[in-house]
Design a protein around this motif. Sequence first.
Motif, PDB file in Angstrom:
ATOM      1  N   LEU A 400       0.896  -1.214   0.042  1.00 47.24           N
ATOM      2  CA  LEU A 400       0.120  -0.110   0.152  1.00 47.24           C
ATOM      3  C   LEU A 400       0.769   1.348   0.033  1.00 47.24           C
ATOM      4  CD1 LEU A 400      -2.769  -0.922   2.603  1.00 47.24           C
ATOM      5  CD2 LEU A 400      -2.636  -1.093   0.249  1.00 47.24           C
ATOM      6  N   CYS A 401       1.976   1.196   0.239  1.00 43.47           N
ATOM      7  CA  CYS A 401       2.734   2.417   0.492  1.00 43.47           C
ATOM      8  C   CYS A 401       4.215   2.400  -0.369  1.00 43.47           C
ATOM      9  CB  CYS A 401       3.355   2.528   2.029  1.00 43.47           C
ATOM     10  SG  CYS A 401       2.057   2.323   3.090  1.00 43.47           S
ATOM     11  N   ASP A 402       4.799   3.652  -0.677  1.00 41.05           N
ATOM     12  CA  ASP A 402       5.858   3.837  -1.393  1.00 41.05           C
ATOM     13  C   ASP A 402       6.820   4.339  -0.335  1.00 41.05           C
ATOM     14  OD1 ASP A 402       5.116   2.993  -4.150  1.00 41.05           O
ATOM     15  OD2 ASP A 402       4.235   4.942  -4.502  1.00 41.05           O
ATOM     16  N   GLU A 403       7.973   4.377  -0.829  1.00 37.64           N
ATOM     17  CA  GLU A 403       8.964   4.956  -0.212  1.00 37.64           C
ATOM     18  C   GLU A 403       8.874   6.541   0.136  1.00 37.64           C
ATOM     19  OE1 GLU A 403      13.220   5.341  -1.399  1.00 37.64           O
ATOM     20  OE2 GLU A 403      13.532   3.601  -0.246  1.00 37.64           O
ATOM     21  N   CYS A 404       9.338   7.084   1.218  1.00 43.40           N
ATOM     22  CA  CYS A 404       8.969   8.269   1.568  1.00 43.40           C
ATOM     23  C   CYS A 404       9.997   9.255   0.484  1.00 43.40           C
ATOM     24  CB  CYS A 404       9.169   8.773   2.920  1.00 43.40           C
ATOM     25  SG  CYS A 404       9.183  10.673   3.169  1.00 43.40           S
ATOM     26  N   PRO A 405       9.479  10.353  -0.194  1.00 37.91           N
ATOM     27  CA  PRO A 405      10.384  10.714  -1.446  1.00 37.91           C
ATOM     28  C   PRO A 405      11.182  11.867  -0.376  1.00 37.91           C
ATOM     29  CG  PRO A 405       8.106  11.800  -1.590  1.00 37.91           C
ATOM     30  CD  PRO A 405       8.132  10.525  -0.552  1.00 37.91           C
ATOM     31  N   THR A 406      10.790  12.223   0.757  1.00 41.79           N
ATOM     32  CA  THR A 406      11.263  12.995   1.553  1.00 41.79           C
ATOM     33  C   THR A 406      12.716  12.897   2.248  1.00 41.79           C
ATOM     34  OG1 THR A 406       9.643  14.687   1.785  1.00 41.79           O
ATOM     35  CG2 THR A 406      11.360  14.983   3.284  1.00 41.79           C
ATOM     36  N   CYS A 407      12.544  11.567   2.807  1.00 43.55           N
ATOM     37  CA  CYS A 407      13.687  11.096   3.458  1.00 43.55           C
ATOM     38  C   CYS A 407      14.220   9.896   2.969  1.00 43.55           C
ATOM     39  CB  CYS A 407      13.104  10.633   5.035  1.00 43.55           C
ATOM     40  SG  CYS A 407      11.945   9.044   4.980  1.00 43.55           S
ATOM     41  N   GLY A 408      13.837   9.361   1.891  1.00 45.45           N
ATOM     42  CA  GLY A 408      14.606   8.408   1.208  1.00 45.45           C
ATOM     43  C   GLY A 408      14.177   7.231   1.729  1.00 45.45           C
ATOM     44  N   GLY A 409      13.309   6.822   2.693  1.00 48.72           N
ATOM     45  CA  GLY A 409      12.924   5.345   2.997  1.00 48.72           C
ATOM     46  C   GLY A 409      13.693   5.300   4.586  1.00 48.72           C
ATOM     47  N   ARG A 410      14.672   6.499   5.020  1.00 48.62           N
ATOM     48  CA  ARG A 410      15.344   6.450   6.278  1.00 48.62           C
ATOM     49  C   ARG A 410      14.519   6.497   7.365  1.00 48.62           C
ATOM     50  NH1 ARG A 410      18.166  10.553   3.982  1.00 48.62           N
ATOM     51  NH2 ARG A 410      17.748  11.749   5.968  1.00 48.62           N
ATOM     52  N   GLY A 411      13.477   7.156   7.290  1.00 51.22           N
ATOM     53  CA  GLY A 411      12.799   7.244   8.429  1.00 51.22           C
ATOM     54  C   GLY A 411      13.002   8.485   9.425  1.00 51.22           C
ATOM     55  N   PHE A 412      13.811   9.187   9.077  1.00 47.46           N
ATOM     56  CA  PHE A 412      14.318  10.412   9.592  1.00 47.46           C
ATOM     57  C   PHE A 412      14.948  11.420   8.576  1.00 47.46           C
ATOM     58  CE2 PHE A 412      17.597   7.242   9.992  1.00 47.46           C
ATOM     59  CZ  PHE A 412      18.556   7.960   9.465  1.00 47.46           C
ATOM     60  N   LEU A 413      14.889  12.728   9.151  1.00 43.41           N
ATOM     61  CA  LEU A 413      15.572  13.692   8.372  1.00 43.41           C
ATOM     62  C   LEU A 413      16.737  14.507   9.320  1.00 43.41           C
ATOM     63  CD1 LEU A 413      12.178  15.373   7.012  1.00 43.41           C
ATOM     64  CD2 LEU A 413      13.841  14.198   5.902  1.00 43.41           C
ATOM     65  N   LYS A 414      17.590  14.966   8.409  1.00 36.82           N
ATOM     66  CA  LYS A 414      18.496  16.025   8.768  1.00 36.82           C
ATOM     67  C   LYS A 414      18.038  16.985   9.679  1.00 36.82           C
ATOM     68  CE  LYS A 414      22.143  14.635   5.437  1.00 36.82           C
ATOM     69  NZ  LYS A 414      22.921  15.003   4.236  1.00 36.82           N
ATOM     70  N   SER A 479      12.444  20.121   0.012  1.00 38.23           N
ATOM     71  CA  SER A 479      12.449  19.395   1.254  1.00 38.23           C
ATOM     72  C   SER A 479      13.392  19.952   2.255  1.00 38.23           C
ATOM     73  CB  SER A 479      12.862  18.020   0.791  1.00 38.23           C
ATOM     74  OG  SER A 479      14.088  17.740   0.637  1.00 38.23           O
ATOM     75  N   PRO A 480      13.173  19.549   3.423  1.00 37.50           N
ATOM     76  CA  PRO A 480      14.035  20.062   4.802  1.00 37.50           C
ATOM     77  C   PRO A 480      15.665  19.784   4.447  1.00 37.50           C
ATOM     78  CG  PRO A 480      12.243  19.126   5.567  1.00 37.50           C
ATOM     79  CD  PRO A 480      12.247  18.760   4.168  1.00 37.50           C
ATOM     80  N   GLU A 481      16.077  18.989   3.427  1.00 39.62           N
ATOM     81  CA  GLU A 481      17.364  18.607   3.387  1.00 39.62           C
ATOM     82  C   GLU A 481      17.825  19.096   2.208  1.00 39.62           C
ATOM     83  OE1 GLU A 481      18.058  14.351   3.458  1.00 39.62           O
ATOM     84  OE2 GLU A 481      17.596  14.111   5.810  1.00 39.62           O
ATOM     85  N   GLN A 482      16.995  19.531   1.196  1.00 39.99           N
ATOM     86  CA  GLN A 482      17.393  20.103  -0.059  1.00 39.99           C
ATOM     87  C   GLN A 482      17.796  21.531  -0.097  1.00 39.99           C
ATOM     88  OE1 GLN A 482      14.007  19.556  -2.928  1.00 39.99           O
ATOM     89  NE2 GLN A 482      15.543  20.091  -4.648  1.00 39.99           N
ATOM     90  N   PHE A 483      18.802  21.977  -0.803  1.00 40.81           N
ATOM     91  CA  PHE A 483      19.318  23.154  -0.794  1.00 40.81           C
ATOM     92  C   PHE A 483      19.994  23.334  -2.357  1.00 40.81           C
ATOM     93  CE2 PHE A 483      22.762  21.340   1.181  1.00 40.81           C
ATOM     94  CZ  PHE A 483      23.826  21.850   0.780  1.00 40.81           C
ATOM     95  N   ASP A 484      20.276  24.906  -2.687  1.00 40.35           N
ATOM     96  CA  ASP A 484      21.168  24.895  -3.858  1.00 40.35           C
ATOM     97  C   ASP A 484      21.929  26.157  -3.484  1.00 40.35           C
ATOM     98  OD1 ASP A 484      20.595  22.941  -5.984  1.00 40.35           O
ATOM     99  OD2 ASP A 484      18.620  23.638  -6.003  1.00 40.35           O
ATOM    100  N   VAL A 485      23.418  26.184  -3.700  1.00 40.51           N
ATOM    101  CA  VAL A 485      24.143  27.446  -3.692  1.00 40.51           C
ATOM    102  C   VAL A 485      24.311  27.830  -5.214  1.00 40.51           C
ATOM    103  CG1 VAL A 485      26.281  28.550  -3.020  1.00 40.51           C
ATOM    104  CG2 VAL A 485      25.035  26.614  -1.742  1.00 40.51           C
ATOM    105  N   VAL A 486      23.538  28.894  -5.591  1.00 39.91           N
ATOM    106  CA  VAL A 486      23.708  29.533  -6.941  1.00 39.91           C
ATOM    107  C   VAL A 486      24.812  30.604  -7.114  1.00 39.91           C
ATOM    108  CG1 VAL A 486      22.221  30.747  -8.719  1.00 39.91           C
ATOM    109  CG2 VAL A 486      21.060  29.150  -7.050  1.00 39.91           C
ATOM    110  N   LEU A 487      25.709  30.344  -7.953  1.00 45.02           N
ATOM    111  CA  LEU A 487      26.788  31.468  -8.237  1.00 45.02           C
ATOM    112  C   LEU A 487      26.343  32.395  -9.133  1.00 45.02           C
ATOM    113  CD1 LEU A 487      29.679  28.704  -8.736  1.00 45.02           C
ATOM    114  CD2 LEU A 487      28.667  29.650  -6.564  1.00 45.02           C
TER     115      LEU A 487
END
Length: 488
Positions: A400-414, A479-487
């Motif tokens: 019934l479930c898919d892997e969490c796209p935010t944590c990648g299935g780890r079950g926790f976030l940075k 997502s809380p772990e996603q970021f980009d440094v734009v030059l």
Amino acid sequence: MSQELLVNMTPRETRVAVLDNGSLQEIHIERARRRGLVGNIYLGEVSRVLPGMQAAFVNAGLSRTAFLHASDIHAAGAATGNTSASEAPIQQLISEQQRVLVQVLKDPMGSKGARLTTQITIPSRYLVLSANNPGIGVSARIEDPDERARLRAVTEAMLGPDCPDGCILRTAAEGADDEALARDWQFLQRLWAAIQHRGEAAQPATLLHEDLPLMLRVVRDLAGEEVERVRIDSREGYARILDFSEAFLPDARSRLEHYPGERPIFDLYGVEDEIQRALQRRVTLKSGGYLIIDQTEAMTTIDVNTGGYVGHRTLEETIFKTNLEAAQAIGRHLRLRNLGGIIIVDFIDMVDSEHQRQVLRALEKGVERDHASTQISGVSALGLVEMTRKRTRESLQHLLCDECPTCGGRGFLKSAETVVHEIAREILRAARQFEVTRLLVLAAQEVVDRAIDEESDSFAELETFIGRPIKFQAEPLYSPEQFDVVLM
């Protein structure tokens, strides 16, 4: 024990709930786009033999090549002397590009392909035909020795001395008359002959026989005498099951019932809520204790905790009562969640050996009615109970479930703090490698808030150090772990 089967049908999905005294024990789900493969028979072609693994990969026309172990190969004449099929080198049993008639033992799970066998079995209401494997077996659940002897004698007469196929008598055969058993056997023989005939003319990677859809399998396999009624919420589905029962299972016909109500049948019995609870890690016990159930690739772990239960006597008595209730709940949730493979249960430590014995007995009793084969060991030196449960289909969670796209299935976030430090390191790396006038950081709102509030002094020092301004911009879709440094 009163048992009911509820069949909920929509054009794209069929769900079957098994209830004991109104409590949900099992849930079976079949979707039109993901029908189970167990029981299907294919003409396959061996694509690769792996002597080191005593196994082969077979192309059966599935999305991934399927796995065939030496122990699942029917080796008539292939093994020599007293060597059994499982002990013979697989090169003696099978070769590459060989055409083989195979049956699916286990559905594909995760990254693994389906598991196959060449030991073909075809079930009916009372019997199971075991192709090219002479012999008679009787279900262990038929305990009456006189009835076992009667069934064996009837089957021996029915098969005759020259029959190349074997027969297994299912639990449902208890009490069945000779004529009903004979009809079942004739049906199985005709079906097996038709499958063989299709296999002779077919090309490799062809489906030769598909098992019944879920709504009919349930009536065939689960609607035993202990089931009081089977309620179906689809008029068309009810008519189809009724026709099937009249042809093959006349005893079950009187227990079939069409549910015409406007309220969904699963809502009426509280099944939907039970399914949602079965997808959660935490299972609350009536006493106030709770279980934590975690599925991993290798095993399932179950941790028992007293929670808010403090008892009324000694600590040992509180622990014992919690473990007893947990053992009963574990037996139910193994079936409900369809957990398989290795299962480790961490009961609360008990000093009294008699308490340990009673908890183990409660666990054994909790899995008695489970259709899947279960084995339970004693309490290990670490105080853990190790057990295994045969796995033939995906667990409820995986279905019934898919892997969490935010944590990648780890079950926790940075944490936001960790991500802010990663951003600082990335800014330093970029400033040293590239000539830029300023930098723009794109990140989630909580990360940006952390950077410009609690870490503002640090980034001010960083701006001074690299000699370039740094600007932050919150991105609502990050997502809380996603970021980009734009030059820039």
